[in-house]
Motif scaffolding. Sequence first.
Motif: not given
Length: 230
Positions: A47-52, A59-62, A69-76, A121-132
């Motif tokens: 797989p190419t791209g970074i992964a969450l 997800n689903g937390q109450r 703030n909203i923190h998203l941590r990736f594998d690289r 929603l964070l799409p796999a746009a060109k700014e971030l090379d997301l896997q999905k």
Amino acid sequence: MPRSVWQQAPSPAQLEQFSTFYPNTLALLQPRAPLQQAQLEFTAPPPTGIALVSSNPSNGQRGIPIDQNIHLRFDRQLPAGITGLAFGIQPPVEVAFDIQGNELIFQPLQLLSYSTDYRILLPAAKELDLQKPIELTFRTEPQYSYQRDIKPLLEASCVGCHQQAGRMRRSPLDSYAAVMRYVTPGSENSELLKPRWLARHAVIQRAAGIRLNGGGSGCPEFVVAGQGRS
């Protein structure tokens, strides 16, 4: 061999002139084994791209604080110098973002709403090379809660008598379930909010902004007490 010659029952010697014999005739006539198709081993490309890796809130937390703030941590580590992202949040909230190593941090520029379901929603746009694409939901904290807002008032003014060992043990108010016997969620006409009860408890009157003579429109804390525990 012509049919006319065959009909005359020729001798073996006559047949030889019309016959050709091969030493490997038997081998040629034997059925051949079917050819085995080579089994191709398919290896999926890496797989190419970074992964969450994780998120806060998850997800689903109450019960998320409205100023969190909203923190998203990736594998690289994320690429630096990004000036814009196709980030979406519903209901709409204006946010600013920051990149710190392998973390993407979104900061709402105003407080979130209480008791609200948010979708990110964070799409796999060109700014971030997301896997999905990344999608997650969470629900913010209620404006009032039993544990934080209601229970301390009851313990300060009511539970001394309204408990199993008290003189008002037939109408206990020492637990959430007991309180809900006298509260209709969202209703200002709940039994516990009637002036004849509020007038006896100065602590609750002060918390609700009610005059000591029992005037006022009711206690908002108790109105929401039945909308859920936290």
